[in-house]
Design a protein around this motif. Sequence first.
Motif, mmCIF file in Angstrom:
data_model
loop_
_atom_site.group_PDB
_atom_site.id
_atom_site.type_symbol
_atom_site.label_atom_id
_atom_site.label_comp_id
_atom_site.label_asym_id
_atom_site.label_seq_id
_atom_site.Cartn_x
_atom_site.Cartn_y
_atom_site.Cartn_z
ATOM 1 N N PHE A 120 5.416 4.974 -22.124
ATOM 2 C CA PHE A 120 5.858 6.331 -22.409
ATOM 3 C C PHE A 120 7.075 6.298 -23.314
ATOM 4 N N ARG A 121 7.170 7.276 -24.180
ATOM 5 C CA ARG A 121 8.389 7.460 -24.951
ATOM 6 C C ARG A 121 9.253 8.448 -24.193
ATOM 7 N N LEU A 122 10.432 8.014 -23.777
ATOM 8 C CA LEU A 122 11.312 8.913 -23.044
ATOM 9 C C LEU A 122 11.848 9.967 -24.002
ATOM 10 N N SER A 123 11.694 11.205 -23.646
ATOM 11 C CA SER A 123 12.213 12.270 -24.490
ATOM 12 C C SER A 123 13.649 12.560 -24.118
ATOM 13 N N ARG A 124 14.296 13.329 -24.953
ATOM 14 C CA ARG A 124 15.633 13.787 -24.602
ATOM 15 C C ARG A 124 15.498 14.776 -23.457
ATOM 16 N N SER B 62 -11.482 2.714 -19.551
ATOM 17 C CA SER B 62 -10.432 2.548 -20.550
ATOM 18 C C SER B 62 -9.114 2.972 -19.926
ATOM 19 N N THR B 63 -8.044 2.245 -20.244
ATOM 20 C CA THR B 63 -6.792 2.384 -19.505
ATOM 21 C C THR B 63 -5.574 2.448 -20.424
ATOM 22 N N VAL B 64 -4.590 3.257 -20.036
ATOM 23 C CA VAL B 64 -3.271 3.220 -20.665
ATOM 24 C C VAL B 64 -2.242 2.885 -19.587
ATOM 25 N N THR B 65 -1.170 2.238 -19.998
ATOM 26 C CA THR B 65 -0.112 1.851 -19.072
ATOM 27 C C THR B 65 1.118 2.730 -19.285
ATOM 28 N N VAL B 66 1.656 3.249 -18.200
ATOM 29 C CA VAL B 66 2.784 4.164 -18.230
ATOM 30 C C VAL B 66 4.030 3.450 -17.719
ATOM 31 N N ALA B 67 5.048 3.328 -18.561
ATOM 32 C CA ALA B 67 6.330 2.757 -18.128
ATOM 33 C C ALA B 67 7.140 3.850 -17.438
ATOM 34 N N LEU B 68 7.682 3.536 -16.266
ATOM 35 C CA LEU B 68 8.420 4.516 -15.478
ATOM 36 C C LEU B 68 9.923 4.287 -15.588
ATOM 37 N N PRO B 69 10.711 5.351 -15.546
ATOM 38 C CA PRO B 69 12.174 5.189 -15.565
ATOM 39 C C PRO B 69 12.640 4.352 -14.389
ATOM 40 N N GLU B 70 13.579 3.445 -14.643
ATOM 41 C CA GLU B 70 14.092 2.581 -13.580
ATOM 42 C C GLU B 70 15.383 3.106 -12.972
#
Length: 333
Positions: free
Chosen positions: A35-39, A227-235
């Motif tokens: 994911f692109r973290l938005s403002r 079909s798969t996408v991977t979501v990076a989560l805020p730490e």
Amino acid sequence: MFDKKIYREAVSSLHASEEILQEVQTMTHQKKKPFRLSRAIALAAVITALCTVATMAATGFIRFENPGAMLRAFFGENVDSSEGIVEYDETGRLITNIPAWERLPLDETVARELVAPYLFAAGEQAVYGDYTLTVEAGLYDPVVRAGLLYCRVEHPGGVSGYEVFPDGELWWPEDAPVFTMTTAASRTYLDTAFTTDDTLWLCTYFITDDPSLQASIGDGQNRLDMSTVTVALPESGGLADVTLAEGAVTLSPIGIRIDETALGLPQDSDIDRLILHYADGSDYTVEDDEAFVSNRTYALIDQGSSIYTFNRIVDTQAVVSVTIDDVQYPISE
């Protein structure tokens, strides 16, 4: 019709199987893009965002540019309230057993202050045949380990084969032409306000302590073909969390985590009663087995902790105590 409880237990066991998840990871067509973290955004900024036509065209955002609509889908009245549903078939076998639930209008002031700034945008897509799964946006509280994922499923010939429980929960039967899933423990509900024949909007409540999760779409009859996408989560950067019982309980605007071991509760046992008490004297009954009420959207017992996700945004600044079974715990000073 069938017993929803039995179905839920079967799905939970599927999510918990490391062997199945490993096989899925090795056999799927993976597209690993975080994911692109938005403002930080607020509901007050919606008009400005909607005017940024070029940005919208580039990202493909639809609901994220209107966070009020998205949050109403998760925490508003898109699903009607009910006094509960109990049904039997002609042989007397219990086939539907859903406790009462109550949906409330979205408190946009609380949403703007406590939740909207933590929404992050995505726009990543997984394509399977003529079907497209787009992960529009997400929210994650790393302290409570709970989050939300907002997705849409599109198909030019129409999306069919899914079924929806009266409380809004969506599931894909075995004969469905397509299915969706995440590798996190989760529950998915249908956003009825925006779903059309060819576009399905999905609200997924999930629980995980992993740094990422995968969202997939695939063959309804062969559920290892996807079909798969991977979501990076805020730490970091938890929501407006507060603690109770010397840190054994953490309350978030979107969920609650209870350390049963620290509270002296029997490990991995179901909590029969969970109620939040507000300063104005009102209550939010998350779970009450005896009263046959359940206003949680998902719950998970994991390694001595119970985690619940809510069907409304909780103003943690207004909560004064929490009742767990027969004990009331005040908010820590």
